[in-house]
Structure formats: C-alpha cells, structure tokens
Design a protein around this motif. Structure first.
Motif, short mmCIF file in Angstrom:
data_model
loop_
_atom_site.label_atom_id
_atom_site.label_comp_id
_atom_site.label_asym_id
_atom_site.label_seq_id
_atom_site.Cartn_x
_atom_site.Cartn_y
_atom_site.Cartn_z
N ARG A 96 0.81 -1.22 0.00
CA ARG A 96 0.00 0.00 0.00
C ARG A 96 0.85 1.27 0.00
NH1 ARG A 96 -0.61 2.31 5.03
NH2 ARG A 96 0.32 1.16 6.76
N LYS A 97 2.12 1.16 0.41
CA LYS A 97 3.01 2.33 0.41
C LYS A 97 3.74 2.51 -0.92
CE LYS A 97 3.86 2.23 5.40
NZ LYS A 97 4.90 2.12 6.47
N GLY A 98 3.62 1.54 -1.80
CA GLY A 98 4.31 1.62 -3.09
C GLY A 98 5.64 0.90 -3.10
N ASN A 99 5.96 0.16 -2.04
CA ASN A 99 7.20 -0.62 -2.02
C ASN A 99 7.03 -1.88 -2.86
OD1 ASN A 99 8.60 1.09 -0.13
ND2 ASN A 99 7.26 0.24 1.47
N ILE A 100 8.05 -2.21 -3.64
CA ILE A 100 8.00 -3.39 -4.49
C ILE A 100 8.18 -4.65 -3.65
CG2 ILE A 100 9.07 -4.59 -6.44
CD1 ILE A 100 10.00 -1.86 -7.46
N LEU A 141 -6.83 6.27 -7.68
CA LEU A 141 -7.03 5.95 -6.27
C LEU A 141 -8.21 6.72 -5.68
CD1 LEU A 141 -3.30 5.89 -5.09
CD2 LEU A 141 -4.84 3.92 -5.29
N LYS A 142 -8.36 7.97 -6.09
CA LYS A 142 -9.45 8.80 -5.58
C LYS A 142 -10.80 8.24 -5.99
CE LYS A 142 -11.13 13.58 -5.57
NZ LYS A 142 -10.91 14.96 -6.08
N ASN A 143 -10.88 7.73 -7.22
CA ASN A 143 -12.14 7.19 -7.74
C ASN A 143 -12.31 5.71 -7.44
OD1 ASN A 143 -12.78 9.70 -8.90
ND2 ASN A 143 -11.60 9.21 -10.74
N ARG A 144 -11.39 5.14 -6.67
CA ARG A 144 -11.42 3.73 -6.30
C ARG A 144 -11.49 2.81 -7.54
NH1 ARG A 144 -10.13 5.84 -2.30
NH2 ARG A 144 -10.96 5.60 -0.18
N GLU A 145 -10.79 3.21 -8.59
CA GLU A 145 -10.76 2.37 -9.79
C GLU A 145 -9.83 1.19 -9.57
OE1 GLU A 145 -10.24 4.42 -13.47
OE2 GLU A 145 -11.23 6.24 -12.74
N GLN A 146 -10.18 0.06 -10.17
CA GLN A 146 -9.46 -1.18 -9.88
C GLN A 146 -8.37 -1.53 -10.89
OE1 GLN A 146 -12.36 -4.26 -9.30
NE2 GLN A 146 -12.95 -3.50 -7.28
N GLU A 147 -8.36 -0.88 -12.04
CA GLU A 147 -7.32 -1.19 -13.02
C GLU A 147 -7.07 0.01 -13.92
OE1 GLU A 147 -9.70 -3.35 -16.59
OE2 GLU A 147 -9.30 -4.58 -14.82
N GLY A 148 -5.93 -0.04 -14.63
CA GLY A 148 -5.57 1.07 -15.50
C GLY A 148 -4.36 0.74 -16.35
N ARG A 149 -3.99 1.70 -17.20
CA ARG A 149 -2.84 1.54 -18.10
C ARG A 149 -2.18 2.89 -18.27
NH1 ARG A 149 -1.10 2.42 -23.18
NH2 ARG A 149 -2.89 3.77 -23.54
N ILE A 150 -0.83 2.89 -18.34
CA ILE A 150 -0.09 4.13 -18.52
C ILE A 150 1.27 3.81 -19.15
CG2 ILE A 150 0.98 4.07 -16.21
CD1 ILE A 150 0.70 7.14 -16.19
N GLU A 151 1.78 4.73 -19.96
CA GLU A 151 3.10 4.58 -20.57
C GLU A 151 4.09 5.46 -19.82
OE1 GLU A 151 2.62 5.52 -24.67
OE2 GLU A 151 1.74 3.57 -25.18
N VAL A 152 5.22 4.85 -19.44
CA VAL A 152 6.20 5.53 -18.59
C VAL A 152 7.60 5.35 -19.19
CG1 VAL A 152 7.17 5.69 -16.26
CG2 VAL A 152 4.76 5.06 -16.56
N ASN A 174 -11.86 -2.92 2.69
CA ASN A 174 -12.71 -1.98 3.43
C ASN A 174 -12.54 -0.54 2.93
OD1 ASN A 174 -13.61 -4.10 5.11
ND2 ASN A 174 -11.84 -3.84 6.47
N GLY A 175 -12.40 -0.41 1.61
CA GLY A 175 -12.29 0.91 1.01
C GLY A 175 -10.91 1.52 1.06
N GLN A 176 -9.93 0.82 1.67
CA GLN A 176 -8.57 1.33 1.78
C GLN A 176 -7.65 0.61 0.79
OE1 GLN A 176 -7.62 3.94 3.81
NE2 GLN A 176 -9.85 4.10 4.23
N PHE A 177 -6.79 1.38 0.14
CA PHE A 177 -5.84 0.81 -0.82
C PHE A 177 -4.83 -0.08 -0.10
CE2 PHE A 177 -1.66 1.37 -3.01
CZ PHE A 177 -1.95 0.60 -4.12
N THR A 178 -4.66 -1.31 -0.60
CA THR A 178 -3.76 -2.25 0.07
C THR A 178 -2.58 -2.68 -0.79
OG1 THR A 178 -5.17 -4.08 -0.67
CG2 THR A 178 -5.59 -3.19 1.53
#
Length: 440
Positions: A96-100, A141-152, A174-178
């Motif tokens: 949830r913190k973005g750690n791999i 994350l704000k819209n609680r979307e479950q999937e996406g795609r982006i080019e980086v 429970n509504g929290q990003f994990t």
C-alpha cells in the motif's frame, strides 16, 4: 493400511506382553488362574492400547498430509517461478506504500537491476517523477478504480532509457488501498514508430502549408506579372526591328522573358485547379507516346532511352487523366535527360505490383544526397542551377490526385530511379482475372 499401522503394532506388542506375563505369573510362579479377572484385564489393556494409539495414528496421518501439502506447494511454487522467469513481460507487486514486494527475472533482463536489490524499493525510483504519472495514479485511487494503463519512460541501470507500458490492478480492503499487481512491457519500438509518424505528419502539414502559400503566390504573381510582361515583350519586338545590330541582345532578353513565362505557367498549374477527366488509360501506350516525343531531345543530348515495357499481354490499364499522366512522365524523363549532360542511358519499365502498376524511370546521372532526397517535392527546391523547383511538386500533386505514390531511389554518383505507383483499373483487373480463371 497406514491409518491402522500404529494401533496394529501396539496391540500386537500388548498381546505379546500379556502372554509373556501370563507365562511368568501362572507357569513359572504357579499361581491359580482366574479366568474372569484375566480376561477382563486383557480386554481393558488391549482397548486402552488401541484407544491411545488411535491419536498416534491420526497425528501421523496429519503429519503425512502436511508433508504432502508442503511437497505440492513447493512443486507448484517452482512451476510458478519457472513460468514467471520465462515471461518476456515484467510482473510486479507493490504494497500500500508503493514498495515493491515481487518481481520476476524479466526485470533484470530489461532494466539491468537485480531482483534482490530492487525488492523493498519504491515503484517510482526507476522513472522521472512526472506530474502526468502522479495525477494519473491519484485520480485512479481517488475514484477507487481497480485497473488502468499508462506509458512511462523508465531508466536502466546503465543510464539508458526505454518506454514501458504498465497494466495494473489496484486492490482495496474496506475501502482502503492495500497494494497493486501488474505487468510492464517494453514498447520502445512502437513508441519510436509513433513519434516518427507524428514527425512525418508534421512535415506533411508544413509541406501542405507551403503548397497553399505557393498557390496563393502563384495566383498573385500570374496576375501582377504576366500582363505587364506581355506589354514589355511587345515593345521589345518593336525595338528589335529598329536596332538590327543588337539582335543577339534582344534574343537573350526574349529567351529570359520566355523562361519567366514558363515559370509563371508552372505556378499556375499549382494555383489554378484543373478539371480532371478520368477515363481508362493504357499505361504502356502512353509511355510509348511520351518516349517517341522525347527521343529526339534524348538523341541530341547523346542519351539512349531503353524501353522495357512493350511486352505482350502486359498492357496495364488505370483510371485517370491521360494529359496529366503524360505530364508526369515528360517531367521525370526530362529531369533524367538534364541530369546527364555528358550522355548516358534512361531505362523506362512497367510492371504489376499487387493492385498497382509500377512505372520506373532510371537515369545514370549524379544522383542525390540524403538531404536532397528529404526535400524532394518541396516547392521551389531544385537540384538544377536553373530549375524552378516546381516540376516534381506538380508531379506529386497529379500522382496524389490519382491515388498513387511516388518513390525515389538515389545515391550520389550512381543515378536516380523514380517509381510511380498507380492503382490499376478495378474493372479491367477483374476482367483479366476472370479471363485467366476461364482459361485455366
């Protein structure tokens, strides 16, 4: 059988012990046998042993099942790791913190960083912290979307960069990003192609603007210059008769006026829209007419025109304007003649290429550099000192109006080849195909 192994062994041992005890107690010591007590003791002992060893057998079965489950888990884990490590795409997982928290071996292959040194690091340590990426993720994350795609744009360990397409899934409890799970694919080649296409479109847009400006200039120049030029030409004709000893000077002036008028004529072709009359044209016949027309000029310039299009059964038909197509061939053959001041050979051929007829005009001139090839078709660009730079522009406009394409192969010192691709007349093409099928 294994389920009862402990109880059977324990019961057998208990029976052996009871028999040995009875032998000592009754046989050696000589005590009197009490069958009721003896049988009851034997029965209680055997039941107690059976009941106690029941738990031992169940424990053994549980241990066996645990070992089997552990073995299956290890086999499944090894198979999963083999699959993950052989994938071309990078598979990653973050908390949830973005750690791999997980990476497969494709990560090392693509980035140069080892899996061990990357685990526990932040997901954004390997690309520039662009506002575009932050806004994208925050929005998801704000819209609680479950999937996406982006080019980086990622950084490799050696300092080079590559474009990665990230497909990800976001998990919530429970509504929290994990955490997140996803794949990363190298799309550098596709991205470079897109950028080249964008640049090409920009160049075409600029060229279109130049052509539009050339058309506007042509209309203005033709209107403002041609009328006074006619008056000047007339007065000079009168003056020429009054000064017969200056004839050569007047000839030079008239020659230059004629050249100006020729340039104005080419500009008008760009500026003034012509009504195109499409009809069926036999390409080889048109080529024959054009070469016959230009052969005299070619001979005077010590140039041989080699025709490789008069082949029986190869009379390709297109739908177009015959006069305009003739103009294209004349312009290109004249360019070839002018490119060989010391003589040479021009080869003209035609052949079918899929649904097109390809006409090739090859000269043995000085050729063109890559920079010159890149500017082919630009208004007012010419490789000739006295060229107007409008001939090829006109050719491209005509070929484009016929849904065709012009390709140029050239190398300095080796000459140039112009390939004109024009779509075959569909009706004629279908008729020939049917004739062939009937014949076969």
């Amino acid at each position: 059988m294994k389920r009862y192994q402990g109880r059977i062994i324990a019961t057998a041992l208990a029976m052996t012990f009871i028999m040995f005890w009875n032998y000592l107690f009754y046989g050696i010591l000589g005590n009197q046998i009490n069958w009721t007590v003896d049988l009851l003791f034997t029965l209680v002992t055997l039941v107690s042993v059976w009941w106690l060893t029941l738990y031992i057998d169940e424990s053994n079965q549980l241990v066996y099942k645990l070992k089997e489950s552990e073995k299956q888990y290890k086999e499944l884990s090894a198979a999963t790791n083999r699959i993950m490590d052989n994938l071309q795409e990078i598979v990653f997982q973050t908390d949830r913190k973005g750690n791999i928290t997980f990476l497969n071996q494709a990560w090392t292959t693509l980035t140069g960083f080892s899996v061990e040194e990357s685990l526990g690091t932040m997901y954004n340590d390997y690309f520039d912290h662009e506002e575009r990426i932050s806004n994208h993720l925050m929005s998801r994350l704000k819209n609680r979307e479950q999937e996406g795609r982006i080019e980086v744009l990622y950084h490799r360990k050696d300092g080079s960069k590559f474009w990665g397409e990230v497909h990800y899934k976001l998990y919530y409890t429970n509504g929290q990003f994990t955490g997140s799970l996803g794949t990363l694919t190298d799309v550098t080649e596709r991205k470079n192609t897109e950028m080249e296409l964008l640049k090409s479109n920009q160049r075409l847009a600029m060229q279109s603007q130049k052509l539009a400006m050339a058309g506007q200039l042509a209309a203005g120049i033709a209107h403002e210059v041609r009328n006074p030029l006619t008056s000047v030409n007339g007065f000079l004709q009168l003056m020429k008769s009054e000064y017969p000893d200056r004839t050569e000077y007047f000839d030079i002036i008239f020659s230059e006026i004629k050249r100006i008028d020729s340039v104005l004529g080419e500009l008008l072709v760009l500026a003034k829209p012509h009504q195109v009359q499409f009809k069926k044209i036999k390409i080889n016949s048109v080529l024959q007419q054009v070469t016959t027309l230009l052969e005299t000029n070619a001979v005077l310039s010590h140039i041989e025109i080699e025709k490789a299009f008069q082949k029986e059964g190869k009379e390709w038909e297109i739908n177009g304007d015959e006069n305009q197509i003739k103009q294209v061939f004349i312009n290109l053959i004249k360019n070839g003649i002018e490119a060989m001041p010391d003589g040479g050979k021009i080869k003209i051929s035609s052949e079918k290429e899929e649904s097109f007829v390809k006409i090739s005009i090859k000269d043995e001139g000085g050729g063109m550099s890559e920079d010159e090839l890149a500017k082919i078709g630009e208004p007012f660009f010419s490789t000739k000192q006295e060229g107007t730079g409008l001939g090829l522009t006109i050719c491209l406009n005509i070929i484009g109006a016929h849904n065709g394409e012009l390709k140029v192969d050239s190398e300095l010192g080796e000459g140039s080849t112009f390939h004109i691709l024009l779509p075959l007349d569909k009706a004629a093409h279908c008729e020939k195909s049917q004739e062939f099928s009937h014949a076969t």
